[in-house]
Design a protein around this motif. Structure first.
Motif, mmCIF file in Angstrom:
data_model
loop_
_atom_site.group_PDB
_atom_site.id
_atom_site.type_symbol
_atom_site.label_atom_id
_atom_site.label_comp_id
_atom_site.label_asym_id
_atom_site.label_seq_id
_atom_site.Cartn_x
_atom_site.Cartn_y
_atom_site.Cartn_z
ATOM 1 N N ALA A 1 30.934 13.338 -8.632
ATOM 2 C CA ALA A 1 31.417 12.175 -7.883
ATOM 3 C C ALA A 1 32.700 12.460 -7.119
ATOM 4 C CB ALA A 1 31.634 10.994 -8.828
ATOM 5 N N GLY A 2 33.330 13.595 -7.387
ATOM 6 C CA GLY A 2 34.552 13.933 -6.668
ATOM 7 C C GLY A 2 35.769 13.160 -7.114
ATOM 8 N N VAL A 3 35.821 12.752 -8.385
ATOM 9 C CA VAL A 3 36.990 12.042 -8.903
ATOM 10 C C VAL A 3 37.782 12.981 -9.812
ATOM 11 C CG1 VAL A 3 35.904 9.783 -8.740
ATOM 12 C CG2 VAL A 3 35.685 11.090 -10.853
ATOM 13 N N PRO A 4 39.109 12.917 -9.770
ATOM 14 C CA PRO A 4 39.922 13.799 -10.614
ATOM 15 C C PRO A 4 39.953 13.321 -12.055
ATOM 16 C CG PRO A 4 41.340 12.351 -9.349
ATOM 17 C CD PRO A 4 39.935 12.074 -8.894
ATOM 18 N N LEU A 5 40.332 14.216 -12.943
ATOM 19 C CA LEU A 5 40.541 13.860 -14.345
ATOM 20 C C LEU A 5 41.920 13.217 -14.456
ATOM 21 C CD1 LEU A 5 39.246 14.012 -17.142
ATOM 22 C CD2 LEU A 5 40.335 16.230 -17.474
ATOM 23 N N PRO A 6 42.022 11.966 -14.885
ATOM 24 C CA PRO A 6 43.304 11.243 -14.867
ATOM 25 C C PRO A 6 44.410 11.986 -15.611
ATOM 26 C CG PRO A 6 41.503 9.760 -15.423
ATOM 27 C CD PRO A 6 40.928 11.142 -15.441
ATOM 28 N N LEU A 7 45.584 12.029 -14.984
ATOM 29 C CA LEU A 7 46.797 12.648 -15.539
ATOM 30 C C LEU A 7 46.696 14.162 -15.661
ATOM 31 C CD1 LEU A 7 47.505 10.158 -18.478
ATOM 32 C CD2 LEU A 7 48.707 10.231 -16.296
ATOM 33 N N PHE A 8 45.545 14.734 -15.377
ATOM 34 C CA PHE A 8 45.285 16.140 -15.683
ATOM 35 C C PHE A 8 45.065 16.966 -14.424
ATOM 36 C CE2 PHE A 8 43.085 19.701 -17.743
ATOM 37 C CZ PHE A 8 43.822 19.836 -18.910
ATOM 38 N N SER A 9 44.245 16.467 -13.507
ATOM 39 C CA SER A 9 43.909 17.220 -12.301
ATOM 40 C C SER A 9 45.074 17.219 -11.312
ATOM 41 C CB SER A 9 42.673 16.625 -11.623
ATOM 42 O OG SER A 9 41.545 16.736 -12.440
ATOM 43 N N TYR A 10 45.027 18.174 -10.384
ATOM 44 C CA TYR A 10 46.019 18.232 -9.321
ATOM 45 C C TYR A 10 45.820 17.071 -8.364
ATOM 46 C CZ TYR A 10 48.219 19.694 -4.971
ATOM 47 O OH TYR A 10 48.961 19.731 -3.816
ATOM 48 N N GLY A 11 46.915 16.506 -7.887
ATOM 49 C CA GLY A 11 46.854 15.434 -6.901
ATOM 50 C C GLY A 11 47.883 14.370 -7.175
ATOM 51 N N SER B 1 49.453 10.259 -23.475
ATOM 52 C CA SER B 1 49.549 10.384 -22.017
ATOM 53 C C SER B 1 50.490 11.517 -21.614
ATOM 54 C CB SER B 1 50.020 9.067 -21.404
ATOM 55 O OG SER B 1 51.277 8.674 -21.928
ATOM 56 N N LEU B 2 51.606 11.664 -22.298
ATOM 57 C CA LEU B 2 52.526 12.752 -21.964
ATOM 58 C C LEU B 2 51.926 14.114 -22.302
ATOM 59 C CD1 LEU B 2 56.017 11.326 -23.001
ATOM 60 C CD2 LEU B 2 55.005 11.484 -20.726
ATOM 61 N N LEU B 3 51.207 14.206 -23.413
ATOM 62 C CA LEU B 3 50.554 15.467 -23.753
ATOM 63 C C LEU B 3 49.490 15.838 -22.722
ATOM 64 C CD1 LEU B 3 50.159 15.195 -27.632
ATOM 65 C CD2 LEU B 3 51.579 16.822 -26.376
ATOM 66 N N ILE B 4 48.710 14.856 -22.270
ATOM 67 C CA ILE B 4 47.704 15.130 -21.240
ATOM 68 C C ILE B 4 48.375 15.610 -19.961
ATOM 69 C CG2 ILE B 4 45.952 14.065 -19.757
ATOM 70 C CD1 ILE B 4 45.343 12.143 -22.076
ATOM 71 N N ALA B 5 49.470 14.934 -19.560
ATOM 72 C CA ALA B 5 50.153 15.303 -18.322
ATOM 73 C C ALA B 5 50.771 16.694 -18.407
ATOM 74 C CB ALA B 5 51.225 14.265 -17.991
ATOM 75 N N VAL B 6 51.386 17.017 -19.547
ATOM 76 C CA VAL B 6 52.015 18.342 -19.693
ATOM 77 C C VAL B 6 50.960 19.438 -19.722
ATOM 78 C CG1 VAL B 6 53.349 19.800 -21.262
ATOM 79 C CG2 VAL B 6 54.082 17.452 -20.825
ATOM 80 N N LEU B 7 49.895 19.231 -20.487
ATOM 81 C CA LEU B 7 48.822 20.225 -20.514
ATOM 82 C C LEU B 7 48.175 20.343 -19.135
ATOM 83 C CD1 LEU B 7 47.101 22.204 -22.097
ATOM 84 C CD2 LEU B 7 45.649 20.304 -22.826
ATOM 85 N N GLY B 8 48.092 19.214 -18.421
ATOM 86 C CA GLY B 8 47.559 19.250 -17.064
ATOM 87 C C GLY B 8 48.408 20.100 -16.144
#
Length: 414
Positions: free
Chosen positions: A345-355, A25-32
């Motif tokens: 569908a207009g949904v963000p990529l969890p932990l990765f997309s802006y928002g 999860s931290l790697l996804i968030a940092v790369l995001g």
């Protein structure tokens, strides 16, 4: 065979799920964060904003989300259960408040936002977390009373409350979030052991409602018509975003064009830093980058399933399964849309997309999984054995071992 045995032993260790959830999860968030900065620079300049405008907002949300993650990971299970009803009531209130003129705000045709001056929140994102906690607590209570063998207790009041949430969301036109909530509902029913007939009945009702909502909306029908389209001018430009997302992925090759070197983000690809950030990742980091992101999500999902499958606490099982269903389903829908395999569908990529509205409840949910992984008796024992300063002591032992090896080699050479 020996490699498989070693992997199996490593996976069966008490703290494996804990480290996999935390690390992935931290790697996804940092790369995001890195990709949000790269994908949003051109958009920010187009609005006459500083290049790092969206990145700074996402970084602020990530810092707050980290605090929520740590807090959630340290909370006892009883406190998580106590939060279920207040969080559900607050989410329903805010989702109803969205429809009040002057308070709710419409973005991209969906009125699901509340403007709070310098920032905005999307209450439906918090509704996902509320449904997971409340649904898990509800089903766990009925499990303890042995009521889940009766279909009315399996469905009521879980399904009516979910339909209430879906109705509030669909009034604003957000079909994507409605799909995620429906996936969470199915995940909870499956974990609760719903019989096939009951499960199929709920699925059939949801499918019929979904078809009606799609048929009555030209915008949603246009998204379905774009499946497999390669010409951006088709359907009066409705397929522009999907086709240019495929262009971005196709031009990335194996290793990509380089971080910051995307061409599609220069105005050709709408929502490059939000819903279609995976396409920019494919263009800049290539197949290697996209497969790495998918591998991290797969690891997170497998670890969540392990937590849900090995616990004896019904609430932990349902909550961990609900969070895992939420994150994996949303990731599949987002990536499937970018690849042209599913409608947009207009949904963000969890932990990765802006928002920030999507990031904050998701990081709290990751904190839930970490807390559940730590609550496992074997994991608690392993953590207790290590005690304070374990990492420092282990580093000192490794350093002394390495020094002895170097000294032995030097003596042998002499």
């Amino acid at each position: 065979m020996r490699l498989y045995s070693r992997i199996r032993r490593a996976w069966d260790r008490p703290l494996t799920a804990y480290y996999v959830i935390l690390g992935s999860s931290l790697l996804i968030a940092v790369l995001g964060l890195v990709m949000v900065y790269s994908a949003s620079v051109i958009t920010a300049l187009g609005y006459s904003l500083p290049p790092s405008y969206f990145f700074r907002k996402q970084l602020t949300a990530a810092v707050i989300g980290t605090v929520l993650l740590v807090a959630a990971s340290r909370m006892p299970v009883k406190l998580h259960r106590a939060l279920a009803y207040p969080l559900l009531a607050g989410s329903i209130f805010l989702m109803a408040l969205v429809q009040v003129p002057g308070i709710g705000r419409e973005i991209n045709g969906n009125q699901n936002w509340i403007s709070l001056g310098v920032f905005q929140i999307q209450p439906s994102e918090f509704g996902k977390l509320a449904l997971v906690l409340w649904g898990a607590d509800l089903i766990a209570r009925k499990h303890d009373k042995r009521l889940l063998t009766q279909w009315k207790h399996m469905l009521v009041p879980l399904v009516p409350v979910v339909f209430l949430l879906l109705g509030l969301i669909m009034i604003g036109g957000d079909m994507g979030t409605a799909i995620i909530l429906t996936a969470i509902l199915f995940g909870l029913l499956w974990l609760a052991g719903a019989p096939t007939r009951l499960f199929a009945g709920v699925f059939s009702i949801a499918a019929i409602l979904g078809v009606i909502l799609i048929k009555t909306s030209p915008n949603r029908m246009g998204r379905f018509a774009c499946l497999g389209a390669t010409d951006p001018t088709a359907h009066e430009g409705a397929c522009w975003q999907g086709v240019h997302g495929l262009y971005a992925l196709a031009s990335g090759g194996f290793f990509g064009s380089g971080l910051g070197a995307s061409v599609e983000k220069w105005g050709q690809l709408p929502e490059a830093h939000t819903d279609f950030i995976f396409a920019v990742t494919g263009e800049e980091l290539g197949l290697a980058g996209t497969l790495s992101v998918l591998a991290l999500f797969a690891a997170l999902g497998c670890a969540g399933i392990r937590v849900a499958g090995r616990t004896e606490d019904p609430f932990v099982r349902y909550a961990a399964g609900g969070v895992t269903t939420w994150i994996t389903a949303q990731a599949v829908i987002n990536v499937g849309a970018v690849l042209g395999l599913l409608p947009i569908a207009g949904v963000p990529l969890p932990l990765f997309s802006y928002g920030g509205s999507a990031l904050l409840p998701t990081m709290f949910a990751i904190g839930l999984l970490i807390a559940f992984a730590r609550a496992d008796p074997a994991a608690r024992t392993a953590l207790a054995r290590r005690g304070p300063g374990y990492g420092r002591k282990k580093a000192v032992v490794r350093w002394n071992t390495m020094r002895r090896r170097v000294s032995a080699r030097s003596s042998g050479e002499r």
